[in-house]
Design a protein around this motif. Structure first.
Motif, mmCIF file in Angstrom:
data_model
loop_
_atom_site.group_PDB
_atom_site.id
_atom_site.type_symbol
_atom_site.label_atom_id
_atom_site.label_comp_id
_atom_site.label_asym_id
_atom_site.label_seq_id
_atom_site.Cartn_x
_atom_site.Cartn_y
_atom_site.Cartn_z
ATOM 1 N N PRO A 62 0.815 -1.230 0.000
ATOM 2 C CA PRO A 62 0.000 0.000 0.000
ATOM 3 C C PRO A 62 0.843 1.272 0.000
ATOM 4 C CG PRO A 62 -0.917 -1.605 1.514
ATOM 5 C CD PRO A 62 0.431 -2.141 1.106
ATOM 6 N N ALA A 63 1.971 1.263 0.709
ATOM 7 C CA ALA A 63 2.833 2.441 0.755
ATOM 8 C C ALA A 63 3.474 2.699 -0.607
ATOM 9 C CB ALA A 63 3.916 2.268 1.818
ATOM 10 N N ILE A 64 3.879 1.629 -1.288
ATOM 11 C CA ILE A 64 4.463 1.763 -2.625
ATOM 12 C C ILE A 64 3.418 2.270 -3.607
ATOM 13 C CG2 ILE A 64 5.471 0.510 -4.553
ATOM 14 C CD1 ILE A 64 7.415 0.890 -2.292
ATOM 15 N N PHE A 65 2.196 1.800 -3.476
ATOM 16 C CA PHE A 65 1.108 2.252 -4.348
ATOM 17 C C PHE A 65 0.884 3.748 -4.188
ATOM 18 C CE2 PHE A 65 -3.356 3.299 -5.036
ATOM 19 C CZ PHE A 65 -3.557 2.822 -6.316
ATOM 20 N N LEU A 66 0.850 4.214 -2.941
ATOM 21 C CA LEU A 66 0.653 5.637 -2.683
ATOM 22 C C LEU A 66 1.825 6.457 -3.202
ATOM 23 C CD1 LEU A 66 -0.847 5.595 0.929
ATOM 24 C CD2 LEU A 66 -2.047 5.974 -1.226
ATOM 25 N N LEU A 67 3.016 5.927 -3.036
ATOM 26 C CA LEU A 67 4.211 6.623 -3.520
ATOM 27 C C LEU A 67 4.157 6.802 -5.033
ATOM 28 C CD1 LEU A 67 7.191 7.641 -3.023
ATOM 29 C CD2 LEU A 67 7.885 5.296 -3.550
ATOM 30 N N LYS A 68 3.834 5.738 -5.752
ATOM 31 C CA LYS A 68 3.817 5.797 -7.215
ATOM 32 C C LYS A 68 2.679 6.644 -7.756
ATOM 33 C CE LYS A 68 6.125 1.410 -8.353
ATOM 34 N NZ LYS A 68 7.087 1.957 -9.325
ATOM 35 N N ASN A 69 1.601 6.768 -6.972
ATOM 36 C CA ASN A 69 0.454 7.527 -7.438
ATOM 37 C C ASN A 69 0.408 8.944 -6.878
ATOM 38 O OD1 ASN A 69 -1.592 5.696 -9.082
ATOM 39 N ND2 ASN A 69 -0.630 4.426 -7.521
ATOM 40 N N GLY A 70 1.356 9.270 -5.995
ATOM 41 C CA GLY A 70 1.453 10.625 -5.484
ATOM 42 C C GLY A 70 0.273 11.069 -4.650
ATOM 43 N N THR A 71 -0.394 10.130 -3.995
ATOM 44 C CA THR A 71 -1.602 10.474 -3.249
ATOM 45 C C THR A 71 -1.411 10.528 -1.736
ATOM 46 O OG1 THR A 71 -2.229 8.130 -3.313
ATOM 47 C CG2 THR A 71 -3.164 9.563 -4.995
ATOM 48 N N ASP A 72 -0.178 10.334 -1.274
ATOM 49 C CA ASP A 72 0.063 10.386 0.171
ATOM 50 C C ASP A 72 1.441 10.983 0.425
ATOM 51 O OD1 ASP A 72 -0.904 8.936 2.994
ATOM 52 O OD2 ASP A 72 1.259 9.186 2.806
ATOM 53 N N GLY A 73 1.480 12.124 1.083
ATOM 54 C CA GLY A 73 2.734 12.814 1.309
ATOM 55 C C GLY A 73 3.689 12.108 2.241
ATOM 56 N N ASN A 74 3.213 11.144 3.043
ATOM 57 C CA ASN A 74 4.093 10.495 4.008
ATOM 58 C C ASN A 74 4.790 9.258 3.453
ATOM 59 O OD1 ASN A 74 5.112 10.605 6.746
ATOM 60 N ND2 ASN A 74 4.009 8.711 7.130
ATOM 61 N N ALA A 75 4.374 8.770 2.296
ATOM 62 C CA ALA A 75 4.977 7.552 1.750
ATOM 63 C C ALA A 75 6.448 7.767 1.412
ATOM 64 C CB ALA A 75 4.211 7.097 0.511
ATOM 65 N N ALA A 76 6.759 8.862 0.744
ATOM 66 C CA ALA A 76 8.153 9.135 0.376
ATOM 67 C C ALA A 76 9.007 9.347 1.619
ATOM 68 C CB ALA A 76 8.222 10.363 -0.528
ATOM 69 N N TYR A 77 8.461 10.053 2.595
ATOM 70 C CA TYR A 77 9.196 10.285 3.841
ATOM 71 C C TYR A 77 9.468 8.967 4.553
ATOM 72 C CZ TYR A 77 9.967 11.561 8.741
ATOM 73 O OH TYR A 77 10.480 11.658 10.007
ATOM 74 N N ALA A 78 8.435 8.139 4.696
ATOM 75 C CA ALA A 78 8.566 6.878 5.426
ATOM 76 C C ALA A 78 9.556 5.941 4.752
ATOM 77 C CB ALA A 78 7.197 6.203 5.545
ATOM 78 N N LEU A 79 9.426 5.784 3.447
ATOM 79 C CA LEU A 79 10.290 4.863 2.720
ATOM 80 C C LEU A 79 11.705 5.411 2.561
ATOM 81 C CD1 LEU A 79 7.663 3.866 0.042
ATOM 82 C CD2 LEU A 79 8.618 2.333 1.770
ATOM 83 N N GLY A 80 11.816 6.700 2.272
ATOM 84 C CA GLY A 80 13.133 7.309 2.101
ATOM 85 C C GLY A 80 13.951 7.317 3.379
ATOM 86 N N GLU A 81 13.300 7.628 4.487
ATOM 87 C CA GLU A 81 14.032 7.648 5.757
ATOM 88 C C GLU A 81 14.403 6.236 6.192
ATOM 89 O OE1 GLU A 81 12.742 9.000 10.066
ATOM 90 O OE2 GLU A 81 13.655 10.633 8.932
ATOM 91 N N ALA A 82 13.509 5.280 5.984
ATOM 92 C CA ALA A 82 13.817 3.888 6.336
ATOM 93 C C ALA A 82 15.030 3.401 5.550
ATOM 94 C CB ALA A 82 12.610 2.995 6.064
ATOM 95 N N LEU A 83 15.080 3.740 4.266
ATOM 96 C CA LEU A 83 16.218 3.333 3.444
ATOM 97 C C LEU A 83 17.491 4.028 3.903
ATOM 98 C CD1 LEU A 83 17.411 1.814 1.065
ATOM 99 C CD2 LEU A 83 16.660 3.681 -0.431
ATOM 100 N N ALA A 84 17.374 5.303 4.243
ATOM 101 C CA ALA A 84 18.546 6.049 4.713
ATOM 102 C C ALA A 84 19.125 5.435 5.982
ATOM 103 C CB ALA A 84 18.167 7.508 4.964
ATOM 104 N N GLN A 85 18.266 5.046 6.901
ATOM 105 C CA GLN A 85 18.743 4.442 8.138
ATOM 106 C C GLN A 85 19.423 3.100 7.869
ATOM 107 O OE1 GLN A 85 18.928 6.060 10.847
ATOM 108 N NE2 GLN A 85 17.609 7.775 10.273
ATOM 109 N N ARG A 86 18.912 2.370 6.886
ATOM 110 C CA ARG A 86 19.537 1.097 6.509
ATOM 111 C C ARG A 86 20.918 1.333 5.893
ATOM 112 N NH1 ARG A 86 17.523 -4.163 5.559
ATOM 113 N NH2 ARG A 86 19.368 -5.476 5.734
ATOM 114 N N LEU A 87 21.033 2.380 5.094
ATOM 115 C CA LEU A 87 22.309 2.724 4.470
ATOM 116 C C LEU A 87 23.330 3.202 5.495
ATOM 117 C CD1 LEU A 87 20.839 4.493 1.338
ATOM 118 C CD2 LEU A 87 22.306 2.462 1.287
ATOM 119 N N LYS A 88 22.833 3.829 6.543
ATOM 120 C CA LYS A 88 23.718 4.210 7.648
ATOM 121 C C LYS A 88 24.216 2.974 8.373
ATOM 122 C CE LYS A 88 22.301 8.824 9.225
ATOM 123 N NZ LYS A 88 21.718 9.576 10.377
#
Length: 218
Positions: A62-88
């Motif tokens: 569901p989060a990926i769906f919202l991200l690709k469709n641009g209908t939820d402002g928190n999807a990019a934040y949630a996924l981007g920050e999670a990935l950043a923490q993993r990269l750290k």
């Protein structure tokens, strides 16, 4: 902070279930407990490493769906920050000079209105303190949608579809995309980056499919 201010007027919602959460939270506690952290091993030809935040399954979809469709402002934040923490955590972030999001063809950007990989990359760049370069790599040839193709056709579909400029020469690049299935997109962009003189390329995605037939591909 901007997010806290916006939260007062437009409450932040979990990008999976839609429940209201804290301004700086990624997902609600219940959805967080269901997400599968990626623990596989995957190689991209020409790249130094591959990192993913989550397994791509029904819980994160569901989060990926919202991200690709641009209908939820928190999807990019949630996924981007999670990935950043993993990269750290795996020390990849310390090795990179710049972040490059997987580019889309201008025709697809015009149709969709945005590139979801750019949204993710900007969030990751904010957390990691790395610049985001959206100009040094372009998708110069329009291609069919990857999800409609077989494994073998995916690689052929993207052959020579990306072009990188000499501005990237000598730099260590963190290449970011939203989902990795066979790795064809990342492999072709990595190839273009190396041809342009990039010193090293580190690949990262928010989600990696768990299909076993793709786990050994390079």
């Amino acid at each position: 902070m901007k997010r806290r201010l916006l939260h007062l007027f437009y409450p932040t919602r979990c990008p999976v279930c839609g429940d209201i959460i804290g301004a700086m939270e990624r997902f609600c506690a219940e959805c967080t407990s269901k997400l599968s952290i990626y623990s596989g091993s995957f190689n991209i030809e020409g790249a130094e490493s591959f990192t993913a935040a989550f397994d791509y399954d029904e819980n994160i979809k569901p989060a990926i769906f919202l991200l690709k469709n641009g209908t939820d402002g928190n999807a990019a934040y949630a996924l981007g920050e999670a990935l950043a923490q993993r990269l750290k955590a795996d020390n990849t972030a310390d090795k990179a000079d710049v972040i490059i999001p997987a580019p889309m063809h201008k025709r697809d950007i015009h149709r969709r209105g945005f590139n979801q990989s750019v949204l993710i990359a900007r969030e990751a760049g904010r957390v990691l303190g790395l610049p985001v370069d959206t100009k040094s790599v372009v998708k110069s040839r329009h291609t069919h949608s990857q999800k409609e193709l077989s494994r073998g056709s995916r690689a052929l579909n993207l052959k020579s579809a990306f072009t990188a400029s000499a501005d990237i020469s000598g730099k260590n690049v963190l290449l970011i995309d939203d989902i990795c299935t066979t790795g064809s997109t990342l492999r072709e962009i990595t190839s273009a980056l190396k041809k342009a003189g990039a010193a090293k390329v580190y690949c990262a995605c928010c989600c990696k499919t768990r299909s076993r037939k793709y786990e050994s591909e390079i």
